[in-house]
Design a protein around this motif. Sequence first.
Motif, PDB file in Angstrom:
ATOM      1  N   ASP A 176      35.590  40.798  41.926  1.00  0.00           N
ATOM      2  CA  ASP A 176      35.769  39.570  41.440  1.00  0.00           C
ATOM      3  C   ASP A 176      37.432  40.142  40.582  1.00  0.00           C
ATOM      4  OD1 ASP A 176      36.796  37.173  40.633  1.00  0.00           O
ATOM      5  OD2 ASP A 176      34.651  36.952  39.413  1.00  0.00           O
ATOM      6  N   PRO A 177      38.071  39.304  41.266  1.00  0.00           N
ATOM      7  CA  PRO A 177      40.152  39.626  40.800  1.00  0.00           C
ATOM      8  C   PRO A 177      40.256  38.875  39.716  1.00  0.00           C
ATOM      9  CG  PRO A 177      40.032  38.193  43.049  1.00  0.00           C
ATOM     10  CD  PRO A 177      38.671  38.274  43.049  1.00  0.00           C
ATOM     11  N   ASP A 178      39.594  37.873  39.363  1.00  0.00           N
ATOM     12  CA  ASP A 178      39.967  37.359  38.238  1.00  0.00           C
ATOM     13  C   ASP A 178      38.584  37.912  36.689  1.00  0.00           C
ATOM     14  OD1 ASP A 178      42.023  35.119  39.766  1.00  0.00           O
ATOM     15  OD2 ASP A 178      39.887  33.599  39.968  1.00  0.00           O
ATOM     16  N   VAL A 179      37.299  38.346  37.072  1.00  0.00           N
ATOM     17  CA  VAL A 179      36.868  38.320  35.905  1.00  0.00           C
ATOM     18  C   VAL A 179      37.971  39.532  35.160  1.00  0.00           C
ATOM     19  CG1 VAL A 179      36.760  41.630  37.012  1.00  0.00           C
ATOM     20  CG2 VAL A 179      34.762  40.083  35.314  1.00  0.00           C
ATOM     21  N   LEU A 255      37.605  50.567  37.474  1.00  0.00           N
ATOM     22  CA  LEU A 255      36.302  50.159  38.221  1.00  0.00           C
ATOM     23  C   LEU A 255      37.535  50.176  39.641  1.00  0.00           C
ATOM     24  CD1 LEU A 255      34.121  47.614  37.479  1.00  0.00           C
ATOM     25  CD2 LEU A 255      33.780  50.561  38.876  1.00  0.00           C
ATOM     26  N   VAL A 256      39.312  48.745  39.035  1.00  0.00           N
ATOM     27  CA  VAL A 256      40.195  48.986  39.493  1.00  0.00           C
ATOM     28  C   VAL A 256      40.774  49.835  39.873  1.00  0.00           C
ATOM     29  CG1 VAL A 256      42.438  47.484  39.359  1.00  0.00           C
ATOM     30  CG2 VAL A 256      40.527  46.515  38.809  1.00  0.00           C
ATOM     31  N   ALA A 257      41.201  51.105  39.290  1.00  0.00           N
ATOM     32  CA  ALA A 257      41.531  51.596  39.671  1.00  0.00           C
ATOM     33  C   ALA A 257      41.070  52.892  40.645  1.00  0.00           C
ATOM     34  CB  ALA A 257      41.852  53.434  38.054  1.00  0.00           C
ATOM     35  N   GLN A 258      39.910  52.439  41.329  1.00  0.00           N
ATOM     36  CA  GLN A 258      38.753  53.554  41.643  1.00  0.00           C
ATOM     37  C   GLN A 258      39.181  52.050  43.255  1.00  0.00           C
ATOM     38  OE1 GLN A 258      34.437  53.190  40.416  1.00  0.00           O
ATOM     39  NE2 GLN A 258      34.309  54.677  42.674  1.00  0.00           N
TER      40      GLN A 258
END
Length: 338
Positions: A176-179, A255-258
């Motif tokens: 979710d981009p808003d998390v 997680l975003v970096a992954q």
Amino acid sequence: MTIIDNAVYVDGVRTADPVSLDETYFVLRQREGMAWIGLYRPDAKEIRSVAEEFDLSPLAVEDALAGHQRAKLEHYGECVFLVLRPARYLDDVEKVEFGEIHVFVGADYVITVRHAESPDLARVRQRMESTPEFLALGPEAVLYGILDQVVDEYEPVAAGLENDVDEIEDDLFGADPDVSRRIYELSRQVITFQRATSPLVGILQALMAGTPEREPGPELQDHFRDVLDHVIRLNERVASFRALLQNALAVNAALVAQRQNDEMRKLTESSFAQSEQVKRISSWAAILFAPTLVGTIYGMNFTSMPELNWVFGYPFALGLMVAMGLGLYWTFKHNKWI
């Protein structure tokens, strides 16, 4: 009306309901009881009226008028000035609304200045009036009731925040981009909630210890200790929320970096595949260009070209085309372009 409730108590029993502050002062002096005045967002004139009557500290009055104070306990002679930050959880928007209440406690009076909807002081008053023997202990008993109500109203807030933390943990692996924004906003609410609850430990300990002039009796100390136990558990719970959110933010960053690394890897693989296709196309274009170059040169038919009258000129041209094509093919094959 800024005066929400106004009464004079004698031996824990409500004996008068004055309609004005001046009447309250008169009845209090006449009956020598305890005044409990509840104000809701009063103006400067009303606060100064009670300040003059009960000789309240100008510094405490200034804080009550200005608002936006941190939770604290201060002693001004025989007057105890308490600032609390009540809170309530708004289910429709999933946010915490913080209020502010100022309490002046003296030998024969309790003055509450409320700047928000919470806490429900009417419930506190009803509860205290239902136990006159406890209310007869004096203003400190009222102070206990207010503190207990504020802490009780913290419980639904903690439950709401806990539910929000659980939802974030569920959404953490859902891409979710808003998390990230939700984690940040919830962290701010938890920090603000922690700032409202953590000073209560020192406040309650100070109230239990009392002052040389006014030391609470054993019964009041037991009640303050019960509230203190609730506050300690609440602070531990809020601290766990903050730790969970910090971990969630770190995990989300990982997680975003992954995901970014995976996208970069896919882009790299796609770019590599396109590069391989370009190499193949360029290789075959060069192979086809070699005989075309030879054919173009010998197709110019200039008179001075000696190969035009040579018996082996045609086989030589064909052989040269084949040789150049095979040479380029071997070179590109050796370099793994084709």
